[in-house]
Design a protein around this motif. Structure first.
Motif, mmCIF file in Angstrom:
data_model
loop_
_atom_site.group_PDB
_atom_site.id
_atom_site.type_symbol
_atom_site.label_atom_id
_atom_site.label_comp_id
_atom_site.label_asym_id
_atom_site.label_seq_id
_atom_site.Cartn_x
_atom_site.Cartn_y
_atom_site.Cartn_z
ATOM 1 N N THR A 94 -3.305 4.856 -2.512
ATOM 2 C CA THR A 94 -4.337 5.717 -2.212
ATOM 3 C C THR A 94 -3.878 6.996 -1.424
ATOM 4 O O THR A 94 -2.664 7.294 -1.485
ATOM 5 C CB THR A 94 -5.142 4.973 -0.960
ATOM 6 O OG1 THR A 94 -6.391 5.516 -0.582
ATOM 7 C CG2 THR A 94 -4.307 4.768 0.218
ATOM 8 N N VAL A 124 -11.405 -3.143 -0.980
ATOM 9 C CA VAL A 124 -10.195 -3.244 -1.469
ATOM 10 C C VAL A 124 -9.638 -4.424 -0.704
ATOM 11 O O VAL A 124 -8.911 -5.125 -1.493
ATOM 12 C CB VAL A 124 -9.522 -1.623 -1.169
ATOM 13 C CG1 VAL A 124 -7.952 -1.958 -1.299
ATOM 14 C CG2 VAL A 124 -10.008 -0.852 -2.068
ATOM 15 N N THR A 169 0.874 -1.272 0.045
ATOM 16 C CA THR A 169 0.276 -0.238 -0.008
ATOM 17 C C THR A 169 0.998 1.321 0.098
ATOM 18 O O THR A 169 1.991 1.317 0.883
ATOM 19 C CB THR A 169 -0.943 0.168 1.295
ATOM 20 O OG1 THR A 169 -1.790 -1.104 1.163
ATOM 21 C CG2 THR A 169 -1.906 1.266 1.167
ATOM 22 N N THR A 204 -8.136 -7.430 -3.118
ATOM 23 C CA THR A 204 -6.700 -7.472 -3.267
ATOM 24 C C THR A 204 -6.351 -9.172 -2.729
ATOM 25 O O THR A 204 -5.220 -9.715 -3.102
ATOM 26 C CB THR A 204 -5.801 -6.447 -2.535
ATOM 27 O OG1 THR A 204 -6.309 -6.276 -1.261
ATOM 28 C CG2 THR A 204 -5.961 -5.077 -3.504
ATOM 29 N N CYS A 222 -2.902 3.196 -12.956
ATOM 30 C CA CYS A 222 -3.409 1.959 -12.234
ATOM 31 C C CYS A 222 -4.111 1.221 -13.032
ATOM 32 O O CYS A 222 -4.768 1.611 -14.080
ATOM 33 C CB CYS A 222 -4.066 2.308 -10.913
ATOM 34 S SG CYS A 222 -2.922 3.128 -9.623
ATOM 35 N N ASP A 242 -12.492 0.354 1.983
ATOM 36 C CA ASP A 242 -11.309 -0.207 2.707
ATOM 37 C C ASP A 242 -11.605 -1.619 2.559
ATOM 38 O O ASP A 242 -10.680 -2.588 2.200
ATOM 39 C CB ASP A 242 -10.910 0.278 4.216
ATOM 40 C CG ASP A 242 -10.067 1.757 3.910
ATOM 41 O OD1 ASP A 242 -9.750 1.938 2.775
ATOM 42 O OD2 ASP A 242 -10.109 2.081 5.104
ATOM 43 N N THR A 266 -2.376 -3.290 -10.014
ATOM 44 C CA THR A 266 -2.452 -2.144 -9.251
ATOM 45 C C THR A 266 -3.722 -1.535 -9.043
ATOM 46 O O THR A 266 -4.547 -1.630 -10.068
ATOM 47 C CB THR A 266 -1.387 -1.038 -9.854
ATOM 48 O OG1 THR A 266 -2.001 -0.762 -11.170
ATOM 49 C CG2 THR A 266 -0.064 -1.337 -9.657
ATOM 50 N N LEU A 267 -4.166 -0.997 -7.958
ATOM 51 C CA LEU A 267 -5.547 -0.601 -7.606
ATOM 52 C C LEU A 267 -5.401 0.839 -7.124
ATOM 53 O O LEU A 267 -4.675 0.782 -6.143
ATOM 54 C CB LEU A 267 -6.183 -1.611 -6.962
ATOM 55 C CG LEU A 267 -7.839 -1.308 -6.817
ATOM 56 C CD1 LEU A 267 -8.516 -2.525 -6.352
ATOM 57 C CD2 LEU A 267 -8.040 -0.506 -5.453
ATOM 58 N N VAL A 313 -1.755 -1.349 -3.839
ATOM 59 C CA VAL A 313 -2.878 -0.207 -3.633
ATOM 60 C C VAL A 313 -2.184 1.039 -3.536
ATOM 61 O O VAL A 313 -1.226 1.158 -2.806
ATOM 62 C CB VAL A 313 -3.633 -0.657 -2.574
ATOM 63 C CG1 VAL A 313 -4.819 0.524 -2.261
ATOM 64 C CG2 VAL A 313 -4.296 -2.004 -2.640
ATOM 65 N N ALA A 330 -7.435 3.074 -4.856
ATOM 66 C CA ALA A 330 -8.416 3.479 -3.960
ATOM 67 C C ALA A 330 -8.783 4.947 -3.465
ATOM 68 O O ALA A 330 -7.896 5.559 -3.001
ATOM 69 C CB ALA A 330 -8.175 2.561 -2.482
#
Length: 259
Positions: A54, A186, A15, A190, A113, A183, A94-95, A52, A97
């Motif tokens: 964020t 996610v 993260t 993941t 992402c 959260d 990849t993400l 992730v 948030a």
């Protein structure tokens, strides 16, 4: 705390947190500069199976710190493009948030992402027209590939913000979650990514990003990784697969799994 990119690795997920709350997580030149080497380190970390991105608190990223644009706009844009390209090239899923504002450079990072999940109420904008900046060609092409030319032109021409409903409808985000549930979703998603085949993910990401000339390379990787054999065996034995192992029982993750 100084503006910076924070990071941690938990349960195979890295993260990265954009931390500049005094300016709604705007990216400074130092933050742009620090992202590519951080991503290189995380890509090489055998523990990491997904990433992730964020923002600290209730904002994803409000763009570039305007003071950096005043001092050296060309250098600021160069650093942003290098960071964006490094994120797009990260070899694992990849993400982004997203909460709150995802604007300018923040939207540039989110678009780089693979996926974007947003909390209801988030706002998205691509705002170079408000500053007289020519948006980079690479970022423009990436935006067009996500939302199509008409919506990309709307965002770039006007600099207006759009809400999560429109972002979802146009393909800028993949899921919108009610307040307080981002959260959890996610983490759940993941966790799913980390137990799927890293070989499949790496090849699919490369193909989806336009690299279609390496079929033979990925066929060779598949033969050496053991993921196919493990997936078939797990299906027939009605158990969860244990991907990322060489047929000889080598270590999980890394180049052995086709990444």
């Amino acid at each position: 705390m100084e503006p910076q990119l924070l990071h941690e690795v938990t349960d195979a997920v890295a993260t990265v947190v954009v931390h500049h709350p005094a300016k709604r997580n705007a990216m400074t030149a130092a933050m742009w500069r620090s992202l590519p080497p951080l991503l290189d380190a995380l890509a090489a970390d055998p523990r990491v199976r997904a990433l992730v991105l964020t923002g600290e608190g209730g904002t994803f990223c409000a763009g570039a710190d305007i003071s950096t644009l005043r001092d050296s706009p060309d250098e600021a844009q160069r650093l942003a493009v290098l960071a964006e390209e490094a994120l797009a090239a990260f070899p694992k899923p990849t993400l982004a948030a997203v909460r709150g504002h995802c604007v300018g450079g923040g939207a540039q990072l989110a678009a780089a992402c693979d996926l974007r999940f947003a909390e209801a109420g988030a706002l998205f904008g691509v705002t170079p027209a408000k500053l007289g900046i020519v948006y980079p060609a690479s970022a423009t092409r990436r935006l067009v590939s996500l939302v199509g030319p008409a919506t990309a032109k709307f965002l770039l021409f006007s600099g207006e913000l759009i809400d999560t409903e429109r972002a979802l409808r146009t393909g800028l985000v993949d899921e919108v979650l009610p307040e307080g549930e981002l959260d959890k979703r996610v983490a759940e998603f993941t966790r799913t990514l980390t137990v799927r085949s890293p070989l499949t993910q790496a090849a699919a990401k490369e193909f989806a990003n336009g690299r279609t000339d390496r079929d033979a390379h990925w066929a060779e990787q598949a033969r050496g990784s053991g993921d196919t054999a493990e997936g078939v065996a797990a299906f027939l034995e009605r158990r969860a697969p244990r991907f990322g192992r060489r047929p000889s029982g080598g270590a999980e993750g890394g180049p052995a799994s086709g990444e």
